[in-house]
Design an enzyme around this catalytic site. Sequence first.
Site, PDB file in Angstrom:
ATOM      1  N   ASP A 225       0.836  -1.198   0.000  1.00 30.20           N
ATOM      2  CA  ASP A 225       0.000   0.000   0.000  1.00 30.20           C
ATOM      3  C   ASP A 225       0.872   1.250   0.000  1.00 30.20           C
ATOM      4  OD1 ASP A 225      -2.013   1.827   0.173  1.00 30.20           O
ATOM      5  OD2 ASP A 225      -2.430   1.482   2.292  1.00 30.20           O
ATOM      6  N   LYS A 232       1.561   7.773   1.026  1.00 31.54           N
ATOM      7  CA  LYS A 232       1.986   7.730   2.413  1.00 31.54           C
ATOM      8  C   LYS A 232       3.369   8.361   2.568  1.00 31.54           C
ATOM      9  CE  LYS A 232      -0.270   3.314   3.588  1.00 31.54           C
ATOM     10  NZ  LYS A 232      -1.065   3.718   4.743  1.00 31.54           N
ATOM     11  N   GLU A 304      -8.141   2.424   0.984  1.00 34.28           N
ATOM     12  CA  GLU A 304      -8.428   1.490  -0.104  1.00 34.28           C
ATOM     13  C   GLU A 304      -8.890   0.128   0.386  1.00 34.28           C
ATOM     14  OE1 GLU A 304      -5.159  -0.359   1.509  1.00 34.28           O
ATOM     15  OE2 GLU A 304      -5.454   1.778   1.219  1.00 34.28           O
ATOM     16  N   ARG A 306     -11.132  -0.805   2.592  1.00 35.46           N
ATOM     17  CA  ARG A 306     -12.593  -0.952   2.653  1.00 35.46           C
ATOM     18  C   ARG A 306     -13.197  -1.029   1.253  1.00 35.46           C
ATOM     19  NH1 ARG A 306     -12.805   4.471   5.992  1.00 35.46           N
ATOM     20  NH2 ARG A 306     -10.809   3.560   6.558  1.00 35.46           N
TER      21      ARG A 306
END
Length: 452
Positions: A225, A232, A304, A306
């Site tokens: 991710d 991030k 992302e 969910r």
Amino acid sequence: MSNLLIAGNTGTPLFVINESDYESWLSAQTESVQNWLNNTGYKGKGLVVIPTTDGCIASALMVVKSASEHFACGDLINKLPSGQYALQTDAQNREAVAFGWLIGAYQFDRYKAGNSGFPVLAIDDADLVESTLKQYQATALVRDLVNTPAADMMPQHLSEVTNAMADEFGAQFSEIVGDDLLEHNYPTIHAVGRASCHAPRLLDLHWGSEDAPKVTLVGKGVCFDSGGLDVKPAAGMRYMKKDMGGSAHVLGLARLIMAFGLNVRLRVLIPAVENAISGNALRPGDVVKTRKGITVEIDNTDAEGRLVLCDALDEAMNDKPDMVIDFATLTGAMRVALGTELPGFFATNDATAKGITDAGLTIQDPVWRMPLHQPYADMLKSDVADMSNCANGPFGGAITAALYLQEFIEQGTDWCHFDIMAFNVRPLSGRPKGGEAFGVRAVFKHLQQKYG
């Protein structure tokens, strides 16, 4: 690991006792043993090796606060000299000692040489040995999957692991890959994963009698991710190999269910993607129509998990399952609420929530129920779509994420959602730093009690 825990009663005696029983145990020993322990300054805590008069090992003693605690002996296998030991402990402690012994041998050694010089423990109970090996294998599977770097654990690798486990247990495996996700109406899984060169996919495993109670497991499989376009910071991205920890957890739980032969119709759904960045990446402000038909405005591309879960959960509803359990490394908010070592979960069924919680307490796999506080659903409102993928404020993030997922669960479904860390940030007895299974043993024990 099967050669480290064996059925039998031969070997150097290994006594494992509680601190409260040490004085009575000591008084029953020979004068030479008492003198050795007193003269060496042993205080009745931890491990001590007791020699023979010619310098060999006569016995070993491990004194712990509670020998029935599953991680109390988690470092024992690493401290004893090599050789074979025969366990001497109260019957009610055997399961915990056996588990702690084996789990202490866990190493993630895919990329370096591991320790192969472990001692062996013999327990005079073949069924217990077999059961402990199954428990170990499931926990080790979760840890291995989470610990594997993303380069070697992308969606296609998760597919290979799931397919191999299906072959091992005679299950059926299928998958929907890449643009076929659009054809079969899994738009949010595709939207999150389309920017990666590693094609997104939905993994699907079935096992068990078709007329048995239906238990469906759904695991978040975000193999790395980056945060997407809402990228991030470096510190937040460093350990995002673990963002597929939910998929690792459901595979570990599925392994236990199949290995122990529970009377269920098991289904495992894993939406496997990489949340990458490229010219076709999902953008903040985009609106995606989910499999259920609910339109979702993308407030943040780093929310992302969910998105991939909601299509899989909607698919799970097609079977009208008796129980749905999902695992996901979903929110930092849960870590703020409960820390990194206590997984929170949400449940629609009070009896299920209590059953899992109580089961976890007996085997040192604690979980904590959180509230599905319905008024917070208003925080997911969108001006341009049916809902947003993020709350409009910084508070209650774990709850609002769970409420988002609940929108895709049919009313009356027995559903549990686990928001987990999947990673030990500090080493503890039997729990090295790195990938970890949280709540897997608790959920399995509850399922075993219900469907065993």
